[in-house]
Write a protein that holds these residues in place. Sequence first.
Motif, PDB file in Angstrom:
ATOM      1  N   VAL A  22      -1.485 -37.442   1.888  1.00 52.42           N
ATOM      2  CA  VAL A  22      -1.986 -36.154   2.246  1.00 52.42           C
ATOM      3  C   VAL A  22      -3.539 -36.097   1.709  1.00 52.42           C
ATOM      4  O   VAL A  22      -3.391 -36.304   0.350  1.00 52.42           O
ATOM      5  N   SER A  23      -4.535 -35.950   2.342  1.00 58.19           N
ATOM      6  CA  SER A  23      -5.890 -35.597   1.772  1.00 58.19           C
ATOM      7  C   SER A  23      -6.480 -34.698   2.616  1.00 58.19           C
ATOM      8  O   SER A  23      -6.486 -34.605   3.989  1.00 58.19           O
ATOM      9  N   ALA A  24      -6.963 -33.978   2.031  1.00 58.57           N
ATOM     10  CA  ALA A  24      -7.916 -32.602   2.585  1.00 58.57           C
ATOM     11  C   ALA A  24      -6.962 -32.033   3.504  1.00 58.57           C
ATOM     12  O   ALA A  24      -7.467 -31.884   4.764  1.00 58.57           O
ATOM     13  N   ASP A  25      -5.578 -31.805   3.202  1.00 60.26           N
ATOM     14  CA  ASP A  25      -4.603 -31.109   3.899  1.00 60.26           C
ATOM     15  C   ASP A  25      -4.393 -31.729   5.471  1.00 60.26           C
ATOM     16  O   ASP A  25      -3.740 -31.173   6.460  1.00 60.26           O
ATOM     17  N   THR A  26      -4.453 -33.188   5.421  1.00 56.49           N
ATOM     18  CA  THR A  26      -4.423 -33.913   6.580  1.00 56.49           C
ATOM     19  C   THR A  26      -3.517 -34.988   6.147  1.00 56.49           C
ATOM     20  O   THR A  26      -3.662 -35.790   5.122  1.00 56.49           O
ATOM     21  N   VAL A  27      -2.530 -35.365   7.074  1.00 58.10           N
ATOM     22  CA  VAL A  27      -1.607 -36.316   6.647  1.00 58.10           C
ATOM     23  C   VAL A  27      -2.519 -37.773   6.995  1.00 58.10           C
ATOM     24  O   VAL A  27      -3.104 -38.112   8.208  1.00 58.10           O
ATOM     25  N   THR A  28      -2.561 -38.533   6.187  1.00 62.07           N
ATOM     26  CA  THR A  28      -3.513 -39.898   6.378  1.00 62.07           C
ATOM     27  C   THR A  28      -2.575 -41.007   6.450  1.00 62.07           C
ATOM     28  O   THR A  28      -3.046 -42.246   7.016  1.00 62.07           O
ATOM     29  N   SER A  29      -1.325 -41.052   6.107  1.00 63.47           N
ATOM     30  CA  SER A  29      -0.447 -42.165   6.273  1.00 63.47           C
ATOM     31  C   SER A  29       1.130 -41.696   6.217  1.00 63.47           C
ATOM     32  O   SER A  29       1.224 -40.725   5.635  1.00 63.47           O
ATOM     33  N   VAL A  30       2.006 -42.254   6.956  1.00 59.12           N
ATOM     34  CA  VAL A  30       3.344 -41.894   6.847  1.00 59.12           C
ATOM     35  C   VAL A  30       4.075 -43.034   7.148  1.00 59.12           C
ATOM     36  O   VAL A  30       4.093 -43.963   8.108  1.00 59.12           O
ATOM     37  N   GLU A  31       5.192 -43.275   6.493  1.00 58.83           N
ATOM     38  CA  GLU A  31       6.180 -44.549   6.527  1.00 58.83           C
ATOM     39  C   GLU A  31       7.572 -43.872   6.673  1.00 58.83           C
ATOM     40  O   GLU A  31       7.993 -43.159   5.838  1.00 58.83           O
ATOM     41  N   SER A  32       8.338 -44.496   7.600  1.00 61.71           N
ATOM     42  CA  SER A  32       9.892 -44.007   7.552  1.00 61.71           C
ATOM     43  C   SER A  32      10.531 -44.813   6.624  1.00 61.71           C
ATOM     44  O   SER A  32      10.484 -46.100   6.464  1.00 61.71           O
ATOM     45  N   LEU A  33      11.144 -44.313   5.774  1.00 61.34           N
ATOM     46  CA  LEU A  33      11.869 -44.936   4.712  1.00 61.34           C
ATOM     47  C   LEU A  33      13.359 -45.399   4.995  1.00 61.34           C
ATOM     48  O   LEU A  33      14.089 -46.056   4.432  1.00 61.34           O
ATOM     49  N   ASP A  34      13.868 -44.513   6.136  1.00 56.97           N
ATOM     50  CA  ASP A  34      15.137 -45.028   6.682  1.00 56.97           C
ATOM     51  C   ASP A  34      15.365 -45.645   8.217  1.00 56.97           C
ATOM     52  O   ASP A  34      16.442 -45.675   8.296  1.00 56.97           O
ATOM     53  N   GLY A  35      14.146 -45.660   8.545  1.00 55.36           N
ATOM     54  CA  GLY A  35      14.339 -46.498   9.963  1.00 55.36           C
ATOM     55  C   GLY A  35      14.602 -45.704  11.094  1.00 55.36           C
ATOM     56  O   GLY A  35      14.744 -45.988  12.217  1.00 55.36           O
ATOM     57  N   ARG A  36      14.877 -44.232  10.759  1.00 57.82           N
ATOM     58  CA  ARG A  36      15.198 -43.193  11.888  1.00 57.82           C
ATOM     59  C   ARG A  36      14.167 -43.137  12.912  1.00 57.82           C
ATOM     60  O   ARG A  36      14.241 -42.967  13.935  1.00 57.82           O
ATOM     61  N   SER A  37      12.953 -42.978  12.212  1.00 58.41           N
ATOM     62  CA  SER A  37      11.513 -42.657  13.120  1.00 58.41           C
ATOM     63  C   SER A  37      10.571 -43.702  12.488  1.00 58.41           C
ATOM     64  O   SER A  37       9.515 -43.232  12.220  1.00 58.41           O
ATOM     65  N   PRO A  38      10.775 -44.905  13.036  1.00 62.08           N
ATOM     66  CA  PRO A  38       9.704 -45.898  12.452  1.00 62.08           C
ATOM     67  C   PRO A  38       8.452 -45.778  13.173  1.00 62.08           C
ATOM     68  O   PRO A  38       7.529 -46.296  12.540  1.00 62.08           O
ATOM     69  N   ASP A  39       8.347 -45.069  14.247  1.00 63.28           N
ATOM     70  CA  ASP A  39       7.028 -45.192  14.925  1.00 63.28           C
ATOM     71  C   ASP A  39       6.505 -43.666  14.955  1.00 63.28           C
ATOM     72  O   ASP A  39       5.487 -43.297  15.684  1.00 63.28           O
ATOM     73  N   LEU A  40       6.795 -42.799  13.928  1.00 63.42           N
ATOM     74  CA  LEU A  40       6.240 -41.422  13.826  1.00 63.42           C
ATOM     75  C   LEU A  40       4.695 -41.577  13.484  1.00 63.42           C
ATOM     76  O   LEU A  40       4.459 -42.442  12.681  1.00 63.42           O
ATOM     77  N   THR A  41       3.926 -40.843  13.908  1.00 61.03           N
ATOM     78  CA  THR A  41       2.415 -40.902  13.716  1.00 61.03           C
ATOM     79  C   THR A  41       1.978 -39.943  12.699  1.00 61.03           C
ATOM     80  O   THR A  41       2.879 -38.813  12.677  1.00 61.03           O
ATOM     81  N   GLU A  42       0.898 -40.174  12.381  1.00 60.93           N
ATOM     82  CA  GLU A  42       0.380 -39.056  11.301  1.00 60.93           C
ATOM     83  C   GLU A  42       0.258 -37.721  12.110  1.00 60.93           C
ATOM     84  O   GLU A  42       0.503 -36.631  11.287  1.00 60.93           O
ATOM     85  N   ASP A  43      -0.078 -37.831  13.476  1.00 58.19           N
ATOM     86  CA  ASP A  43      -0.029 -36.325  13.897  1.00 58.19           C
ATOM     87  C   ASP A  43       1.151 -35.519  13.963  1.00 58.19           C
ATOM     88  O   ASP A  43       1.141 -34.399  14.124  1.00 58.19           O
ATOM     89  N   ASP A  44       2.270 -36.229  14.004  1.00 56.07           N
ATOM     90  CA  ASP A  44       3.803 -35.633  14.135  1.00 56.07           C
ATOM     91  C   ASP A  44       4.385 -35.510  12.608  1.00 56.07           C
ATOM     92  O   ASP A  44       5.246 -34.781  12.728  1.00 56.07           O
ATOM     93  N   ALA A  45       3.638 -36.043  11.782  1.00 58.01           N
ATOM     94  CA  ALA A  45       4.215 -35.796  10.263  1.00 58.01           C
ATOM     95  C   ALA A  45       3.868 -34.597   9.750  1.00 58.01           C
ATOM     96  O   ALA A  45       2.759 -33.669  10.367  1.00 58.01           O
ATOM     97  N   MET A  46       4.383 -34.111   8.701  1.00 61.49           N
ATOM     98  CA  MET A  46       4.064 -32.705   8.520  1.00 61.49           C
ATOM     99  C   MET A  46       3.436 -32.826   6.980  1.00 61.49           C
ATOM    100  O   MET A  46       4.048 -33.686   6.005  1.00 61.49           O
ATOM    101  N   THR A  47       2.483 -31.894   6.370  1.00 65.20           N
ATOM    102  CA  THR A  47       2.158 -31.669   4.926  1.00 65.20           C
ATOM    103  C   THR A  47       3.178 -30.550   4.560  1.00 65.20           C
ATOM    104  O   THR A  47       3.705 -30.111   5.251  1.00 65.20           O
TER     105      THR A  47
END
Length: 281
Positions: A200-225
């Motif tokens: 997270v940078s400036a209250d915005t998700v800048t990168s997201v990585e799935s660690l368990d393979g459940r949601s490998p295509d999750l985008t930064e817009d769908d991730a949460m801070t």
Amino acid sequence: MSRSSVAGRSGLRWPVLGTIVAAVIGLGLTSCGNLESTAGSPTSKTDIPQDAATWQVIAAPEPTPRGATVHLGVTRLGCANGVTGEVLEPTVLVEEERVVISTPVEHFPGGADCPTNDVEYLDVELPADALGKDLVDAACLNGGEAATTAACSLGPARWHLPTLAGVNEVVDWTAPADYNFQVTSLCGERAFLGTFDITVSADTVTSVESLDGRSPDLTEDDAMTVQDMLQEANARLRGGGTVRLSLDEQGNPRYIAIGDNLAQSDGASCYFIHKLSAPSS
């Protein structure tokens, strides 16, 4: 502290998701849709050799005055041709600030290939004095058989068992300008389900990585801070909903649960933050 070793083998065989079983940290996660199980008796064989296994929380436990039932997915640590095998009777140690759970499996003699082992499901009954404490995998503690493996890369704490009472207000947390955290989201119907590494940078998700393979295509817009999670909790609290919250030793949010019937309600949310770090100024 109190000691118990009570558990039940679930009568419901939840499907094993291949992408999750093959994940780098071996997490076994499901959504918090309707779960029904019939507890039975675990195998109790104290006179036979045992092998180590790790576990993950499959569905967010709901606290009751008598404690809670925790649904676990158990995976053998060592090579066994992809088979975890029989889970023996677990041991539960309720300490002052945590609940340590060990889930041994029946010994495998060796000489096996090493594909990722499958998941066996187990219900563990926890007493009332376990409420309000982190649930910790004994195999991931310092000196544990799995402590240095990928299965324990996020640390020994797997989840938090909340107290019965919710909070009256949500903590006023000041987020660092830039931070990184790893979080497991278990509840509700949403894209943001699974375990993730988020920057997270400036209250915005800048990168997201799935660690368990459940949601490998999750985008930064769908991730949460973390701020997003607290804002969600605040909104639900203002609407008269139940919010449960736990902080770590540094005062950072550790566990956030929003709503009741966490494992069954599509509208519930629950988050467990494994690690949160910010660059030194």
